[in-house]
Scaffold this active site. Structure first.
Site, PDB file in Angstrom:
ATOM      1  CE  LYS A   1      -4.379  -1.812   1.624  1.00 15.35           C
ATOM      2  NZ  LYS A   1      -5.400  -1.870   2.679  1.00 15.35           N
TER       3      LYS A   1
ATOM      4  NE  ARG B   1      -7.793  -8.256   1.166  1.00 14.81           N
ATOM      5  CZ  ARG B   1      -7.452  -7.510   0.128  1.00 14.81           C
ATOM      6  NH1 ARG B   1      -6.449  -6.660   0.229  1.00 14.81           N
ATOM      7  NH2 ARG B   1      -8.108  -7.608  -1.020  1.00 14.81           N
TER       8      ARG B   1
HETATM    9  C1  9MG Z   1     -10.427  -5.584   0.102  1.00 12.77           C
HETATM   10  N1  9MG Z   1      -9.400  -4.939   0.886  1.00 12.77           N
HETATM   11  C2  9MG Z   1      -8.407  -4.129   0.420  1.00 12.77           C
HETATM   12  N2  9MG Z   1      -7.643  -3.707   1.446  1.00 12.77           N
HETATM   13  C3  9MG Z   1      -8.156  -4.264   2.565  1.00 12.77           C
HETATM   14  C4  9MG Z   1      -7.827  -4.207   3.930  1.00 12.77           C
HETATM   15  O1  9MG Z   1      -6.823  -3.470   4.370  1.00 12.77           O
HETATM   16  N3  9MG Z   1      -8.577  -4.912   4.794  1.00 12.77           N
HETATM   17  C5  9MG Z   1      -9.635  -5.652   4.374  1.00 12.77           C
HETATM   18  N4  9MG Z   1     -10.351  -6.320   5.294  1.00 12.77           N
HETATM   19  N5  9MG Z   1      -9.995  -5.744   3.083  1.00 12.77           N
HETATM   20  C6  9MG Z   1      -9.269  -5.057   2.205  1.00 12.77           C
END
Ligand code: 9MG
Length: 277
Positions: free
Chosen positions: A221, A255
């Site tokens: 990010k 994630r």
């Molecule tokens: C779909 N998505 C993109 N970034 C995310 C994040 O930081 N957390 C979650 N739960 N979904 C995300």
């Protein structure tokens, strides 16, 4: 801290890695749905081999400036991929959606988790989530994807995000979502400056004290580009560093795009924790 995801029970006192499988036109440059599904399953298969416990399947980009997607288009993108991965692979399929129809369809096709960046605020979303009986991840976002990065402001970012999440918890629990099926996510990069994001990262233990397992996503990010000066394609080391910090701070689900490298980092943290005296 155990939670059941479509028949698979996991210990969320450990950190699990969630691989990202985007099913958007820019994620697979191919000529059709069959090919897209095949490629998405291939990607998920590699992630499972690399140690992912979850794969998160999404058909709508939440990047600033991304074109909105109709519900039917989202269903068409996501459904065959969720179905194929759930049928073929030993992994919890998370469906990344804010749409009630996609939640219902995903659950019927074998998804084990609803991941909603809008924290079930869209019409019918809470009711749909309750109907599926699946665990939900409630994420904080300030504003809407198109404009959320235009000078976001908070009185106190950690308190404001926690208050929003606990308000959504109250709404969801009143509607019938069991408390032990809720994960919370501070929403890194969703309506936050670099300083806000790093204040939230520093405060993850405080977020844990809200009493719900955490899911976080920082992989590749902008916040990582802002402190390293690296382009997206060069953010693997920073992403692994962010994941390592998350694991150290007790996050349950991380994630990421790069599963193999993140699983290695989580294993190092776990080895240290089990050796500690
Ligand atoms: C779909 N998505 C993109 N970034 C995310 C994040 O930081 N957390 C979650 N739960 N979904 C995300």
């Amino acid at each position: 801290m155990r939670m059941k995801f479509a028949g698979r029970e996991l210990d969320l006192s450990r950190s699990h890695v969630m691989g990202i499988v985007n099913v958007t036109p820019d994620s697979f440059s191919d000529g059709g749905q069959y090919n897209t599904t095949e490629l998405a399953v291939q990607r998920a298969r590699q992630m499972v081999a690399d140690g992912a416990t979850f794969v998160d399947v999404g058909g709508e980009s939440t990047r600033p400036g991304a074109a909105p997607v109709s519900e039917q288009e989202e269903l068409d993108r996501v459904s065959p991929v969720v179905e194929a991965i759930a049928r073929q692979l030993d992994v919890v399929v998370s469906v990344d959606t804010s749409s009630a129809a996609v939640m219902r369809e995903g659950a019927s096709l074998g998804a084990g988790l609803i991941n909603d960046v809008r924290a079930l605020q869209r019409e019918g979303a809470v009711e749909a989530a309750v109907e599926t009986g699946l665990p939900v991840c409630l994420m904080h976002m300030k504003g809407a994807p198109g404009t959320m990065q235009e000078r976001p402001e908070y009185r106190h970012v950690v308190r404001d995000v926690a208050a929003f999440l606990m308000d959504r918890v109250r709404v969801c629990e009143s509607a019938g979502v069991p408390a032990d099926q809720i994960l919370l996510d501070p929403g890194f990069g969703f309506g936050k400056s670099a300083e806000h994001n790093f204040q939230l990262l520093a405060a993850l233990e405080q977020m844990r004290m809200l009493g719900y397992p955490l899911l976080v996503g920082m992989s590749r990010k902008t916040m990582l580009g802002q402190v390293t000066g690296r382009e997206v394609s060069e953010r693997l080391p920073a992403s692994v560093a962010a994941a390592t910090i998350s694991a150290l701070k007790g996050v349950s689900v991380i994630r990421v795009h790069d599963v193999r490298e993140t699983v290695d980092a989580v294993r190092v943290v776990e080895a240290m924790q089990s050796a500690a005296y």
